[in-house]
Design an enzyme around this catalytic site. Structure first.
Site, short mmCIF file in Angstrom:
data_model
loop_
_atom_site.label_atom_id
_atom_site.label_comp_id
_atom_site.label_asym_id
_atom_site.label_seq_id
_atom_site.Cartn_x
_atom_site.Cartn_y
_atom_site.Cartn_z
N ARG A 396 -51.21 27.35 -13.90
CA ARG A 396 -50.88 27.36 -12.48
C ARG A 396 -49.86 28.47 -12.26
NH1 ARG A 396 -52.82 22.33 -10.65
NH2 ARG A 396 -52.62 20.64 -12.16
N ARG A 426 -56.55 21.16 -11.64
CA ARG A 426 -56.89 20.36 -10.46
C ARG A 426 -56.05 20.73 -9.24
NH1 ARG A 426 -56.55 15.10 -12.34
NH2 ARG A 426 -58.74 15.12 -12.94
N HIS A 456 -54.52 24.29 -21.48
CA HIS A 456 -53.26 23.81 -20.93
C HIS A 456 -52.05 24.36 -21.71
CE1 HIS A 456 -50.34 20.47 -19.77
NE2 HIS A 456 -50.82 20.87 -18.61
#
Length: 710
Positions: A396, A426, A456
């Site tokens: 992100r 998400r 991740h």
């Protein structure tokens, strides 16, 4: 002699619930019910009178946004299971149908308490001169100004949508607020069936509107957008008389269902799924309390929702409170004192990051130390003529990321730049698609990870030509490369030129971007291949030490613990005599303090000003302490369905700093709650001098400076 009586219906129901509770395994706590308890702890911060008032406003907004995501993902998943006829119990003893009933019961209670707190907070805001008013309470000049605002700004963008035989129910967008309007035609019998229509409250206009001040008043008054719309609803339906106007809101299933194996282009497949998300099946209906029964019936029939209907005593979707708290001018006395993050002392006097990192590792603790150091490291690498390659994972990123701009600049200048962009992060999918396209245009090699796995891990690798050799510089972190969240989340990041870590970093990127057999890691543990096995090995090693009478202790700080196998391994270590101290902000499926099972385990959660986000793992190892930082929580998804990284902290001074971060959290007696064996949390008793870990953590940078100078 007393005569036995038949239990009444309420007692029968309570006995049935108690029986159901006994049937559920007492060994584990349920993940979703544990999450609800976490959101209760967030709500408690909004209720705490010692929390500054505008910060209480923010916590109320966070409760709402948290609940939105929970409903659109976790509850949506349970509804899908029920629809598919799945009746098997999970490892905590719940069937999907049984669990969703308990979730709804507990959530309804939470929402009732949330809006009770909302009314208390708005009452206190009024005392401070921040007033939410209704149209009827405005004076004449204020009404005139609001009428003009409605006709000039709001009315032109509104679209009334009738629902009848010729006009089917229109698409209702996920998480948007609407007005359900019942009307009768002028001259019709009031007992006739009313006409039904809906109007969307525009999401591109501010939910709260500033009202001109009253004469000689210093108060700042606001009115909600839907309040103005309701008052002027007649303007949308000429010839009809509105008899009922109430807000409603739908939460839809927002989980993406991807066929990655069959997708020719993952980016295009995700873009298609994002469009489908708008049509996700409804999982929750929120309506304003007092809604007309006919309107409620229409909505419930359309969305096929009854049990998941929430009647709200107040405005729907109070996430707008966050923007209000952040944009109000003044009122500094109602906020937390400003924090000015320090620049890491190791880099203070040196403009050359690489010269510093040749000599020593550097550990940075955010937000107490500024994320600018991470950004500057990447900018420095982008412009350094000796840097040949930059490789980085992006999960992100922020809206105007200097990191992304620097990566693009590096590629344009001829450097080899590889960026692993996680398209499936998400609710950030669209933003990440935009970054991916921009980076590709700049000449970066953009990779979308491995099929079936989210990337991740948080890692950057810089390869630099130095004299007659290449040297690798690595940054590994627990948080995203996002300068905005780095001001709000607690995370740690390690800078190092350690050759072993550098070699592992190269191997990791090769596995992600190319075809490589699983690497024999020298320092890293990587999911999904071996991180879980490494954890089991470390936990069992502590158990073996305990059995041999050697020092044995585990301290683990993370966001969530829900993997059954890891929980069982911790239970076994506890029974072997290992002292285990867990600092888990959110979900915890482990039940601590159960005799013969987990009496050596304590669990605490800290909810405070900053979101506790760092993952730090300590293993005493008979006195030869090992400390790791990681991107991975101990959840099944992290250990089996994601590319995650656990990295050792090798430098003795940095290891001391990591341990001090853990100890600060363990000593908190202000914001810490302890998990009881019954699954409930209780505040740590403050019998000593108050010790608030996040306030104390700000002092660690000073401690670090003293350590380095000595």
């Amino acid at each position: 002699m007393s005569i036995a009586r038949e239990p009444d219906l309420k007692e029968v129901k309570e006995l049935k619930e108690q029986k159901e509770l006994k049937e559920i395994s007492t060994k584990y706590l349920n993940r979703d019910l544990s999450w609800i308890e976490f959101n209760w702890r967030v709500l408690e911060e909004a209720q705490d009178p010692s929390t500054p008032l505008l910060e209480r406003v923010k916590f109320l907004a966070i409760v709402s946004s948290n609940l939105d995501e929970f409903m659109s993902v976790r509850v949506a998943g349970l509804k899908d299971q029920i629809k598919a006829g799945y009746t098997k119990k999970d490892f905590t003893g719940y069937t999907p149908a049984g669990l969703i009933k308990r979730i709804m019961k507990r959530t309804n209670k939470m929402v009732t308490e949330q809006y009770k707190t909302y009314r208390e907070v708005t009452r206190l805001l009024m005392k401070e001169g921040i007033v939410f008013t209704e149209y009827e309470d405005l004076n004449t000049s204020q009404k005139k100004a609001m009428d003009a605002y409605y006709h000039d700004i709001i009315f032109p963008v509104l679209t009334p949508m009738a629902v009848d035989q010729s006009r089917p129910f229109p698409l209702v967008h996920n998480h948007s607020v609407y007005l359900a309007v019942l009307l009768i035609r002028e001259g019709d019998d009031p007992d006739d069936e009313p006409y039904f229509a809906i109007v969307q409250v525009p999401s591109n206009l501010s939910r709260y509107i500033s009202v001109p001040s009253r004469p000689n008043s210093k108060k700042q008054e606001f009115i909600l957008l839907e309040e103005l719309m309701e008052h002027h609803i007649q303007s949308l339906f000429s010839g009809y008389i509105p008899i009922s106007v109430h807000g409603f809101r739908v939460t839809r299933n927002a989980d993406l269902t991807l066929n990655e194996e069959g997708a020719e282009d993952l980016l295009e497949e995700i873009e298609k799924e994002l469009r489908r998300r708008r049509w996700g099946s409804p999982v929750r209906l929120e309506v304003q309390e007092g809604i007309h029964p006919y309107a409620l019936a229409q909505l419930q029939e359309e969305f096929e929702i009854e049990e998941q209907t929430f009647e709200i005593d107040g405005p729907l979707d109070i996430t707008y409170f966050m923007k209000l708290a952040n944009t109000l001018n003044g009122f500094e006395n109602l906020r937390y004192p400003r924090v000015n993050p320090k620049y890491p002392v190791e880099f203070e006097d040196e403009v050359d990051f690489f010269e510093v990192l040749k000599q020593k590792d550097v550990l940075v603790h955010h937000p107490y130390e500024t994320f600018d150091a991470v950004t500057d490291f990447i900018v420095h690498a982008a412009y350094d003529p000796k840097v040949l390659a930059i490789k980085m994972t992006l999960y992100r990123a922020s809206g105007n990321s200097l990191i992304i701009q620097s990566l693009a600049r590096a590629a344009e200048s001829g450097k080899q730049v590889t960026v692993v962009v996680e398209l499936k992060a998400r609710f950030d999918e669209e933003r990440n698609i935009a970054w991916a396209r921009m980076l590709e245009k700049s000449g970066c090699h953009v990779v979308y990870g491995l099929v079936g796995l989210k990337t991740h891990a948080k890692i950057t690798l810089v390869v630099r030509q130095e004299e007659n050799t290449l040297r690798r510089y690595v940054h590994v972190g627990t948080g995203n490369y996002n300068d905005n969240t780095a001001r709000l989340y607690t995370d740690v990041g390690l800078f190092t030129s350690n050759s072993i870590i550098g070699e592992d970093a190269s191997a990791l990127f090769n596995e992600i971007t190319g075809y490589s057999a699983p690497h024999d890691w020298q320092s890293f543990a990587v999911a999904p291949t071996d991180l879980k096995d490494k954890l089991f090995e470390l936990i069992e090693r502590e158990a073996a030490h305990a059995r041999e009478g050697k020092p044995a202790k585990i301290i683990a700080k993370m966001n969530s613990l829900s993997n059954q196998e890891v929980v069982d391994a911790l239970y076994a270590a506890s029974q072997a005599g290992v002292k285990i101290e867990l600092i888990i902000r959110g979900v915890c499926c482990l039940r601590p303090g159960v005799p013969g099972l987990s009496e050596n385990i304590t669990v605490r959660s800290i909810v405070d000003r900053f979101l506790e986000h760092s993952r730090i793992y300590y293993f005493q190892n008979g006195g030869l302490v090992d400390v790791y930082l990681s991107s991975a929580d101990w959840m099944t998804r992290n250990l089996t369905r994601r590319i995650e990284l656990m990295c050792p902290v090798i430098d003795p001074q940095m290891k001391k700093m990591m341990i001090s971060i853990l100890n600060v959290s363990l000593n908190d007696n202000v914001k810490a709650r302890e998990l009881m064996s019954n699954g409930m949390y209780t505040r740590i008793k403050n019998e000593l001098t108050p010790y608030r870990s996040q306030f104390e953590a700000m002092k660690i940078t000073s401690w670090k400076k003293l350590q380095l100078e000595s």
